[in-house]
Design a protein around this motif. Structure first.
Motif, PDB file in Angstrom:
ATOM      1  N   GLN A 127      34.342  44.979  41.396  1.00  0.00           N
ATOM      2  CA  GLN A 127      34.302  44.246  42.656  1.00  0.00           C
ATOM      3  C   GLN A 127      32.995  43.486  42.711  1.00  0.00           C
ATOM      4  O   GLN A 127      31.962  43.991  42.263  1.00  0.00           O
ATOM      5  CB  GLN A 127      34.389  45.199  43.849  1.00  0.00           C
ATOM      6  CG  GLN A 127      35.709  45.939  43.920  1.00  0.00           C
ATOM      7  CD  GLN A 127      35.803  46.817  45.157  1.00  0.00           C
ATOM      8  OE1 GLN A 127      35.201  46.539  46.183  1.00  0.00           O
ATOM      9  NE2 GLN A 127      36.572  47.882  45.049  1.00  0.00           N
ATOM     10  N   SER A 130      31.296  37.620  47.144  1.00  0.00           N
ATOM     11  CA  SER A 130      31.559  36.189  46.958  1.00  0.00           C
ATOM     12  C   SER A 130      30.288  35.362  46.795  1.00  0.00           C
ATOM     13  O   SER A 130      30.306  34.326  46.132  1.00  0.00           O
ATOM     14  CB  SER A 130      32.389  35.646  48.126  1.00  0.00           C
ATOM     15  OG  SER A 130      31.716  35.855  49.355  1.00  0.00           O
ATOM     16  N   VAL A 149      41.334  39.120  46.672  1.00  0.00           N
ATOM     17  CA  VAL A 149      40.146  38.918  47.503  1.00  0.00           C
ATOM     18  C   VAL A 149      40.331  39.717  48.786  1.00  0.00           C
ATOM     19  O   VAL A 149      41.361  39.613  49.447  1.00  0.00           O
ATOM     20  CB  VAL A 149      39.949  37.418  47.851  1.00  0.00           C
ATOM     21  CG1 VAL A 149      38.764  37.239  48.792  1.00  0.00           C
ATOM     22  CG2 VAL A 149      39.765  36.586  46.589  1.00  0.00           C
ATOM     23  N   MET A 150      39.336  40.521  49.102  1.00  0.00           N
ATOM     24  CA  MET A 150      39.303  41.177  50.403  1.00  0.00           C
ATOM     25  C   MET A 150      38.487  40.240  51.301  1.00  0.00           C
ATOM     26  O   MET A 150      37.273  40.108  51.130  1.00  0.00           O
ATOM     27  CB  MET A 150      38.667  42.566  50.305  1.00  0.00           C
ATOM     28  CG  MET A 150      39.498  43.532  49.504  1.00  0.00           C
ATOM     29  SD  MET A 150      38.844  45.233  49.495  1.00  0.00           S
ATOM     30  CE  MET A 150      37.398  45.045  48.465  1.00  0.00           C
ATOM     31  N   ARG A 151      39.181  39.568  52.190  1.00  0.00           N
ATOM     32  CA  ARG A 151      38.563  38.540  53.013  1.00  0.00           C
ATOM     33  C   ARG A 151      37.632  39.143  54.048  1.00  0.00           C
ATOM     34  O   ARG A 151      37.968  40.109  54.711  1.00  0.00           O
ATOM     35  CB  ARG A 151      39.640  37.704  53.708  1.00  0.00           C
ATOM     36  CG  ARG A 151      40.523  36.960  52.717  1.00  0.00           C
ATOM     37  CD  ARG A 151      41.713  36.258  53.349  1.00  0.00           C
ATOM     38  NE  ARG A 151      42.507  37.200  54.127  1.00  0.00           N
ATOM     39  CZ  ARG A 151      42.839  37.008  55.412  1.00  0.00           C
ATOM     40  NH1 ARG A 151      42.493  35.919  56.043  1.00  0.00           N
ATOM     41  NH2 ARG A 151      43.556  37.908  56.050  1.00  0.00           N
ATOM     42  N   GLU A 152      36.428  38.560  54.149  1.00  0.00           N
ATOM     43  CA  GLU A 152      35.420  38.961  55.131  1.00  0.00           C
ATOM     44  C   GLU A 152      35.303  40.484  55.247  1.00  0.00           C
ATOM     45  O   GLU A 152      35.255  41.044  56.335  1.00  0.00           O
ATOM     46  CB  GLU A 152      35.717  38.316  56.476  1.00  0.00           C
ATOM     47  CG  GLU A 152      35.641  36.802  56.436  1.00  0.00           C
ATOM     48  CD  GLU A 152      35.785  36.136  57.784  1.00  0.00           C
ATOM     49  OE1 GLU A 152      35.791  36.833  58.824  1.00  0.00           O
ATOM     50  OE2 GLU A 152      35.889  34.894  57.797  1.00  0.00           O
ATOM     51  N   ALA A 153      35.215  41.126  54.102  1.00  0.00           N
ATOM     52  CA  ALA A 153      35.181  42.589  54.067  1.00  0.00           C
ATOM     53  C   ALA A 153      33.770  43.151  54.025  1.00  0.00           C
ATOM     54  O   ALA A 153      33.591  44.363  54.055  1.00  0.00           O
ATOM     55  CB  ALA A 153      35.959  43.074  52.841  1.00  0.00           C
ATOM     56  N   TRP A 160      29.707  37.290  57.394  1.00  0.00           N
ATOM     57  CA  TRP A 160      30.765  37.974  56.656  1.00  0.00           C
ATOM     58  C   TRP A 160      30.998  37.293  55.314  1.00  0.00           C
ATOM     59  O   TRP A 160      30.931  36.072  55.202  1.00  0.00           O
ATOM     60  CB  TRP A 160      32.062  37.990  57.467  1.00  0.00           C
ATOM     61  CG  TRP A 160      31.953  38.880  58.654  1.00  0.00           C
ATOM     62  CD1 TRP A 160      31.732  38.520  59.950  1.00  0.00           C
ATOM     63  CD2 TRP A 160      32.007  40.300  58.647  1.00  0.00           C
ATOM     64  NE1 TRP A 160      31.649  39.627  60.751  1.00  0.00           N
ATOM     65  CE2 TRP A 160      31.816  40.742  59.974  1.00  0.00           C
ATOM     66  CE3 TRP A 160      32.190  41.258  57.650  1.00  0.00           C
ATOM     67  CZ2 TRP A 160      31.817  42.077  60.329  1.00  0.00           C
ATOM     68  CZ3 TRP A 160      32.195  42.594  58.000  1.00  0.00           C
ATOM     69  CH2 TRP A 160      32.010  42.990  59.330  1.00  0.00           C
ATOM     70  N   HIS A 161      31.311  38.118  54.300  1.00  0.00           N
ATOM     71  CA  HIS A 161      31.567  37.623  52.951  1.00  0.00           C
ATOM     72  C   HIS A 161      32.830  38.268  52.405  1.00  0.00           C
ATOM     73  O   HIS A 161      33.166  39.397  52.759  1.00  0.00           O
ATOM     74  CB  HIS A 161      30.400  37.961  52.017  1.00  0.00           C
ATOM     75  CG  HIS A 161      29.102  37.388  52.471  1.00  0.00           C
ATOM     76  ND1 HIS A 161      28.724  36.102  52.202  1.00  0.00           N
ATOM     77  CD2 HIS A 161      28.104  37.932  53.203  1.00  0.00           C
ATOM     78  CE1 HIS A 161      27.536  35.877  52.731  1.00  0.00           C
ATOM     79  NE2 HIS A 161      27.138  36.967  53.350  1.00  0.00           N
ATOM     80  N   ASP A 162      33.478  37.556  51.504  1.00  0.00           N
ATOM     81  CA  ASP A 162      34.633  38.103  50.797  1.00  0.00           C
ATOM     82  C   ASP A 162      34.156  39.001  49.658  1.00  0.00           C
ATOM     83  O   ASP A 162      33.041  38.842  49.148  1.00  0.00           O
ATOM     84  CB  ASP A 162      35.490  36.982  50.194  1.00  0.00           C
ATOM     85  CG  ASP A 162      36.093  36.052  51.243  1.00  0.00           C
ATOM     86  OD1 ASP A 162      36.178  36.447  52.429  1.00  0.00           O
ATOM     87  OD2 ASP A 162      36.491  34.937  50.865  1.00  0.00           O
ATOM     88  N   HIS A 164      35.529  39.931  45.914  1.00  0.00           N
ATOM     89  CA  HIS A 164      36.495  39.578  44.875  1.00  0.00           C
ATOM     90  C   HIS A 164      36.751  40.790  43.992  1.00  0.00           C
ATOM     91  O   HIS A 164      35.810  41.452  43.557  1.00  0.00           O
ATOM     92  CB  HIS A 164      35.966  38.427  44.012  1.00  0.00           C
ATOM     93  CG  HIS A 164      35.798  37.161  44.767  1.00  0.00           C
ATOM     94  ND1 HIS A 164      36.672  36.105  44.651  1.00  0.00           N
ATOM     95  CD2 HIS A 164      34.872  36.770  45.667  1.00  0.00           C
ATOM     96  CE1 HIS A 164      36.277  35.116  45.434  1.00  0.00           C
ATOM     97  NE2 HIS A 164      35.184  35.503  46.070  1.00  0.00           N
TER      98      HIS A 164
END
Length: 184
Positions: A127, A130, A149-153, A160-162, A164
């Motif tokens: 993991q 982003s 992609v876990m969006r805004e996790a 907030w960031h993704d 990958h």
């Protein structure tokens, strides 16, 4: 298997707690790789090292420059699943003066060779945040593919960031190694 011309990977041992504690408490080192920025006592790091060295589902190695036997980082396979022959990879280059010198790529190459050629793993995953563009580029060069992609996790630097999720299968690794050897 665990070394090349410049670096070696050696098993993490309890006496590595002091250097690892230094890296773990350096927010610049951990900002792009660790989900948790905190300050840790030496005792907490010693306990953590004890946990990872006794774990049956992880393998952790200090990345050491052969010249001077200097520890510069740590690389691990965690969540090892022997049934499905898979593991998740993590890496931290703790010594900032060696950033950008290809040590991460070399360490990952050694780890991947061990995982696929010796342990006969089918799959490796990782993991990556982003905003860690250099790491994403490195993983792509090594043959990892984005799997989701876990969006805004993940919250860092005030936004907030993704996250990958990337992976590589043994057959992809073998194709990458074949392609790499023909390019030399």
């Amino acid at each position: 298997m665990f070394e090349n011309e410049r670096i070696r990977l050696r098993k993490v041992v309890e006496t590595d707690a002091e250097i690892y504690n230094h890296w773990r408490n350096d927010t610049e080192v951990m900002a792009s790789t660790s989900p948790e920025l905190d300050q840790f006592t030496l005792k907490e790091t010693e306990n953590f090292i004890g946990f990872i060295t006794s774990s049956k589902n992880s393998k952790s190695y200090i990345i050491e420059l052969k010249e001077g036997n200097r520890p510069v980082g740590i690389i691990s396979m965690i969540n090892i699943n022997t049934k499905d022959r898979s593991a998740e990879c993590i890496i931290d280059i703790g010594e900032k003066d060696v950033w950008g010198q290809g040590i991460g790529k070399e360490a990952f190459s050694l780890m991947m060779a061990y995982a696929f050629n010796e342990l006969n793993f089918h799959r490796l995953s990782l993991q990556v945040f982003s905003f860690n563009k250099r790491a994403i580029s490195l993983y792509e060069k090594l043959g990892f593919k984005e799997e989701g992609v876990m969006r805004e996790a993940f919250y860092r630097f005030g936004k907030w960031h993704d996250v990958h999720m990337m992976g590589i299968l043994k057959k992809e690794y073998m194709g990458y190694k074949k392609e790499e050897s023909t390019c030399k």
